[in-house]
Scaffold this motif. Structure first.
Motif, short mmCIF file in Angstrom:
data_model
loop_
_atom_site.label_atom_id
_atom_site.label_comp_id
_atom_site.label_asym_id
_atom_site.label_seq_id
_atom_site.Cartn_x
_atom_site.Cartn_y
_atom_site.Cartn_z
N ILE A 20 -122.81 -19.26 -16.21
CA ILE A 20 -124.04 -19.65 -15.77
C ILE A 20 -124.74 -17.89 -15.24
O ILE A 20 -125.99 -17.94 -15.49
CB ILE A 20 -123.72 -20.08 -14.66
CG1 ILE A 20 -123.32 -22.13 -15.26
CG2 ILE A 20 -124.71 -20.31 -13.39
CD1 ILE A 20 -122.66 -23.25 -13.93
N ALA A 21 -123.86 -17.07 -15.32
CA ALA A 21 -124.46 -15.37 -14.64
C ALA A 21 -124.64 -15.16 -16.24
O ALA A 21 -126.12 -14.47 -15.71
CB ALA A 21 -123.07 -14.71 -14.23
N ALA A 22 -124.39 -15.36 -16.94
CA ALA A 22 -125.00 -14.91 -17.79
C ALA A 22 -126.64 -14.82 -18.66
O ALA A 22 -126.85 -14.77 -19.83
CB ALA A 22 -124.26 -14.67 -19.60
N ASN A 23 -127.05 -16.31 -17.92
CA ASN A 23 -128.02 -17.11 -18.56
C ASN A 23 -129.11 -16.83 -17.86
O ASN A 23 -129.15 -17.51 -16.33
CB ASN A 23 -127.75 -18.64 -18.52
CG ASN A 23 -128.12 -19.45 -19.23
OD1 ASN A 23 -129.59 -19.12 -19.38
ND2 ASN A 23 -128.40 -20.44 -19.98
N PRO A 24 -130.22 -16.27 -17.90
CA PRO A 24 -131.31 -15.88 -16.95
C PRO A 24 -132.53 -17.30 -16.44
O PRO A 24 -132.61 -17.43 -15.84
CB PRO A 24 -132.26 -15.22 -17.66
CG PRO A 24 -131.67 -15.59 -19.44
CD PRO A 24 -129.83 -15.93 -19.47
N VAL A 25 -132.30 -18.63 -16.73
CA VAL A 25 -132.30 -19.62 -16.14
C VAL A 25 -131.93 -19.67 -14.74
O VAL A 25 -132.30 -20.65 -13.67
CB VAL A 25 -132.03 -20.83 -17.07
CG1 VAL A 25 -130.96 -21.35 -17.07
CG2 VAL A 25 -133.44 -21.96 -16.66
#
Length: 160
Positions: A20-25
């Motif tokens: 989740i932290a790696a996903n810019p959304v």
């Protein structure tokens, strides 16, 4: 953009938080668990001050609601213990948060591997205009799908 709150800092929680932290959304990410030091270690490993952390007792609806109201997540990702699903779902309903888990609810003393307790929440989530996604992990969710696909497309027979 979306704010995600992950509950549970074990092995699955660590991977979920990293993804989740790696996903810019996701503009804001918080990891919460009974043991804040575990959350802090996961956040430090991810780095960049991307993940906020908090201590919360997932068995305690008022405490969960206090955290939900202060962070205001768009989605709560439950990777805590299976017997905590219903309290987290109750808090989501009370605070207007969407819900996702990776496994089905099980009473603390006995595994049943069924969704009837959580399915009973369907009308309440629908009436609140909220989404609850159940069992989207490997317990048994995706594993059962992969097995069915393999049985249909790759094997003549499967014995176990």
């Amino acid at each position: 953009m979306c704010k995600a709150l992950i509950i549970g800092a074990g092995g699955v929680g660590t991977v979920v938080t990293q993804k989740i932290a790696a996903n810019p959304v996701f503009t804001d990410v918080m990891l919460a668990s009974r043991t804040k030091s575990k959350c802090d270690a996961v956040a430090a490993a991810i780095g960049g001050n991307r993940v906020k952390t908090a201590e919360v007792d997932a068995d305690n609806v008022p405490q969960l609601c206090e955290l939900f109201r202060s962070f205001q997540p768009d989605i709560v990702v439950n990777v805590a213990l299976p017997y905590q699903d219903l309290t987290i779902m109750d808090a989501c309903l009370e605070c207007g948060c969407n819900y996702l888990d990776t496994a089905n609810y099980e009473p603390k003393d006995e595994a049943h591997f069924e969704y009837s307790w959580q399915w009973a929440y369907q009308d309440r989530f629908k009436a609140a205009g909220l989404t609850a996604i159940l069992g989207c992990g490997f317990d048994p969710g995706v594993t059962a799908i992969f097995t069915a696909y393999a049985a249909k497309h790759h094997f003549d027979e499967i014995h176990y």
